[in-house]
Design an enzyme around this catalytic site. Structure first.
Site, short mmCIF file in Angstrom:
data_model
loop_
_atom_site.label_atom_id
_atom_site.label_comp_id
_atom_site.label_asym_id
_atom_site.label_seq_id
_atom_site.Cartn_x
_atom_site.Cartn_y
_atom_site.Cartn_z
N GLU A 82 0.84 -1.20 0.00
CA GLU A 82 0.00 0.00 0.00
C GLU A 82 0.87 1.25 0.00
O GLU A 82 1.90 1.32 0.67
CB GLU A 82 -0.92 0.03 1.22
CG GLU A 82 -1.79 1.29 1.27
CD GLU A 82 -2.79 1.27 2.40
OE1 GLU A 82 -3.69 0.42 2.36
OE2 GLU A 82 -2.65 2.11 3.33
N PRO B 84 -0.67 9.10 -1.56
CA PRO B 84 -0.25 10.21 -2.43
C PRO B 84 0.65 11.19 -1.67
O PRO B 84 0.23 11.74 -0.66
CB PRO B 84 -1.56 10.88 -2.84
CG PRO B 84 -2.64 9.90 -2.48
CD PRO B 84 -2.12 9.12 -1.33
N PRO B 85 1.89 11.43 -2.14
CA PRO B 85 2.76 12.42 -1.49
C PRO B 85 2.22 13.84 -1.69
O PRO B 85 1.38 14.09 -2.55
CB PRO B 85 4.10 12.24 -2.21
CG PRO B 85 4.03 10.88 -2.84
CD PRO B 85 2.59 10.71 -3.22
N THR C 219 -3.99 5.02 -1.49
CA THR C 219 -5.06 5.54 -0.63
C THR C 219 -5.74 6.74 -1.28
O THR C 219 -5.18 7.39 -2.16
CB THR C 219 -4.51 5.94 0.75
OG1 THR C 219 -3.55 6.98 0.60
CG2 THR C 219 -3.86 4.75 1.43
N ARG D 31 -15.61 3.82 4.31
CA ARG D 31 -16.35 5.01 4.73
C ARG D 31 -15.43 6.21 4.74
O ARG D 31 -15.78 7.29 4.27
CB ARG D 31 -16.93 4.80 6.13
CG ARG D 31 -17.85 5.93 6.59
CD ARG D 31 -17.98 6.01 8.09
NE ARG D 31 -16.75 6.47 8.74
CZ ARG D 31 -16.63 6.64 10.05
NH1 ARG D 31 -17.64 6.36 10.85
NH2 ARG D 31 -15.48 7.07 10.55
N GLY D 32 -14.22 6.03 5.26
CA GLY D 32 -13.25 7.11 5.33
C GLY D 32 -13.20 7.75 6.70
O GLY D 32 -14.10 7.58 7.53
N ASP D 33 -12.12 8.47 6.93
CA ASP D 33 -11.94 9.17 8.20
C ASP D 33 -12.78 10.43 8.23
O ASP D 33 -13.22 10.92 7.18
CB ASP D 33 -10.46 9.53 8.39
CG ASP D 33 -9.57 8.29 8.42
OD1 ASP D 33 -10.02 7.26 8.99
OD2 ASP D 33 -8.45 8.34 7.87
N TYR E 73 -11.75 -5.05 10.80
CA TYR E 73 -11.12 -4.47 11.98
C TYR E 73 -11.02 -5.53 13.08
O TYR E 73 -11.98 -5.72 13.85
CB TYR E 73 -11.93 -3.26 12.47
CG TYR E 73 -11.97 -2.15 11.45
CD1 TYR E 73 -11.03 -1.13 11.46
CD2 TYR E 73 -12.94 -2.15 10.43
CE1 TYR E 73 -11.05 -0.12 10.51
CE2 TYR E 73 -12.96 -1.14 9.48
CZ TYR E 73 -12.03 -0.14 9.52
OH TYR E 73 -12.04 0.86 8.57
#
Length: 595
Positions: A23, A26-27, A54, A113-115, A155
């Site tokens: 994984e 993106p920088p 990501t 879902r995402g943070d 999880y």
């Protein structure tokens, strides 16, 4: 190909085989992106089953994720999975992202879902968006049916939202499992877990999933410890349990980054060994865009060897689903594979088995892309090639030094340094370059080398590979005429030559196609991956000549005499392709003697 199919294919061929994946994220800077792709190229050489990138939940960051995913799939040539989250994503943005990656031949999505949005503590559903990953999975399946392979997150310790004071209640844990089952039933095909450091918790999670009827692959997410502060920050954000023995090992060495990294490699190796001993044959490494720890763990496990990087073909085929049957290319772009891909990206179908349709598809026109380099390589090119040139002999010397390995860059190559097979003939190449035959591509003759040869091998195990000796170079007309005269005494040599304006000299027909590389493998037809053909040569020559000005001369100020000298060579020289068709007894370099 879908990730689930890649896993099934690998285990069907060998039940004990372990597949691994990486994984990346993106920088934030252009230099960071360049460095990421350099690392990615080196890591992908070890043949991961897939790599994922990501999702950036913002305008420019989201665009960067889409751009990186496209380059991974089509230029780095690795099966790519793109994360997609619901954070700040109304449905029209989600559909734009899915349509974009589908058009780029990407088939895999990690639906999340995402943070919470930056600056917020809790996830907030955006107007016109989705509330959870389950909604996203359902939408993808409803809109795109079976096209996408959908991976979902698991999880083992419970989602961070339900962990209170480091503990998840039994009821909340069971609700998490039930929700995971719903995501699988809605279309999730593979589960990748959140990071963990207690392997027993992961193994219990897998067993609990099996007990409720989840049968799909569950891939453990392994995050090597690279530095102490980053480890605490990440585990704190994810509410990950840290076994006391790990903290006890880290505390005395926390200020010694090298020692922390070495411990992280040891810990990651032991975690993977325990997981593999349980029968799980998949590993996913969260690299944090760093290569050394991830590769060291895989080497410790015996899953990769630095000295044994296998090549399915002499060139790397994109993971783009539209190119999966591509198995033959003209050799001219051997040192510029990304340029070849970009110039054929619009083809509806790619050559397979024979090169008879080479004149059917149209190559894309030259664009600025063909002459762009990563900043790091551009700086090295400037350092090595932008030196004062007094005469044409200074140009000869530059080409000679590259062939002898004294230079790492070349305006005519996207690759780093000499390739292994070039080193077999590099002294002969150096010699003819000093005579004014300026080589940009070559391969030695090979008569039945084993397919696992570290210098010329490719293809599967148990095969044999063959090559005709090949040279491609720039030459003055005087040198070319002398060479053509000498070729009369070498009946197995075929040549094509053309100048910038298109003046053609050759002893082959313009419809002839010459296979210059082939392989023989158990239970397979003969594979013929590279050819020399006039139609493609005429397309390639424009790019090859343009590199004199846009690849080299532009490194000098506009009025610089060195620049003028290079432009004179560009305008007066011929590009020549030379093949020795006697791959058993031939001696391609003999024709250059006494010239």
């Amino acid at each position: 190909m879908k990730v689930i199919d890649k896993i099934r294919e690998a285990t069907a061929a060998n039940e004990s085989r372990v597949v691994f994946s990486f994984e990346f994220f993106p920088p934030k800077t252009e230099d960071g992106v360049d460095n990421l792709f350099d690392r990615m190229e080196r890591m992908v050489a070890h043949n991961p089953a897939f790599c994922d990138i990501t999702w950036g939940a913002g305008g420019s960051t989201a665009d960067l994720t889409l751009e990186i995913a496209n380059r991974m799939q089509n230029m780095v040539c690795v099966e790519t999975m793109m994360h997609l989250t619901c954070t700040n994503m109304p449905v029209e943005k989600i559909d734009h992202a899915l349509a974009t990656i589908k058009s780029n031949g990407i088939q895999n999505v990690l639906a999340l879902r995402g943070d919470p949005p930056h600056g917020q503590e809790k996830f907030v559903q955006v107007d016109g968006g989705f509330a959870c990953a389950l909604d996203l999975v359902k939408h993808i399946r409803a809109k795109y049916e079976d096209y996408f392979g959908i991976t979902i997150a698991g999880y083992p310790e419970g989602h961070p939202d339900v962990i209170q004071d480091g503990v998840v209640s039994p009821e909340a844990y069971q609700n998490e499992l039930a929700y995971l089952k719903r995501k699988v039933d809605a279309g999730g095909e593979v589960i990748i877990t959140q990071l963990f450091y207690d392997t027993d918790i992961f193994l219990k999670f897998v067993n609990d999933c099996r007990q409720i009827g989840i049968t799909c692959p569950i891939i453990p997410g392994i995050m090597p410890i690279n530095n102490y502060k980053g480890f605490l920050r990440m585990t704190g954000f994810c509410k990950t349990k840290i076994p006391p023995e790990i903290m006890a090992a880290l505390e005395p060495i926390k200020d010694n980054e090298e020692a922390v990294r070495a411990y992280g490699i040891h810990l990651g190796t032991e975690m993977c060994r325990k997981i593999m001993a349980s029968g799980i044959r998949t590993l996913h490494l969260y690299t944090l865009n760093m290569e050394k720890s991830a590769l060291a763990i895989l080497m410790n496990l015996g899953l990769i060897e630095e000295s044994k990087i296998s090549r399915p073909l002499p060139w790397r085929r994109p993971a783009n689903i539209y190119r999966v049957k591509e198995d033959v290319r003209p050799i001219f772009w051997a040192n510029r594979p990304k340029s070849y891909i970009s110039r054929t990206i619009c083809w509806d179908q790619y050559p397979r088995g024979r090169w008879g349709d080479s004149q059917n598809p149209s190559y894309g026109a030259l664009t600025d892309y063909q002459f762009m380099r990563p900043r790091s390589r551009g700086k090295k090119l400037l350092e090595e090639w932008a030196v004062p040139l007094k005469n044409v002999e200074d140009i000869y010397e530059k080409f000679m030094k590259f062939c002898l390995g004294e230079l790492r860059t070349s305006p005519w190559s996207e690759l780093e340094g000499l390739q292994p097979e070039t080193k077999i003939i590099n002294e002969q190449l150096g010699s003819i370059n000093l005579k004014g035959f300026l080589t940009i591509n070559s391969q030695p003759a090979v008569n039945g080398a084993k397919s696992d040869s570290p210098s010329v091998g490719w293809g599967g195990p148990g095969g044999y590979v063959y090559q005709k000796a090949y040279l491609e170079f720039f030459s003055s007309l005087e040198n070319l005429n002398a060479l053509i005269e000498k070729c009369k005494n070498f009946p197995f040599l075929t040549y094509m030559a053309v100048n910038k304006e298109g003046s053609w000299i050759s002893n082959v027909n313009k419809t002839d196609v010459n296979a210059v590389t082939w392989g023989v493998f158990p239970a397979k037809e003969i594979i013929q991956p590279t050819v020399v053909d006039p139609a493609s040569f005429m397309v390639w020559k424009d790019e090859a000549f343009e590199l004199w000005s846009r690849g080299w001369a532009k490194l000098y100020p506009e009025a610089d005499p060195s620049r003028k000298l290079l432009e004179e060579v560009q305008g007066n020289y011929y590009l020549v392709s030379l093949v020795d068709n006697d791959y058993v007894h031939g001696d391609l370099f003999a024709v250059f003697k006494d010239i």
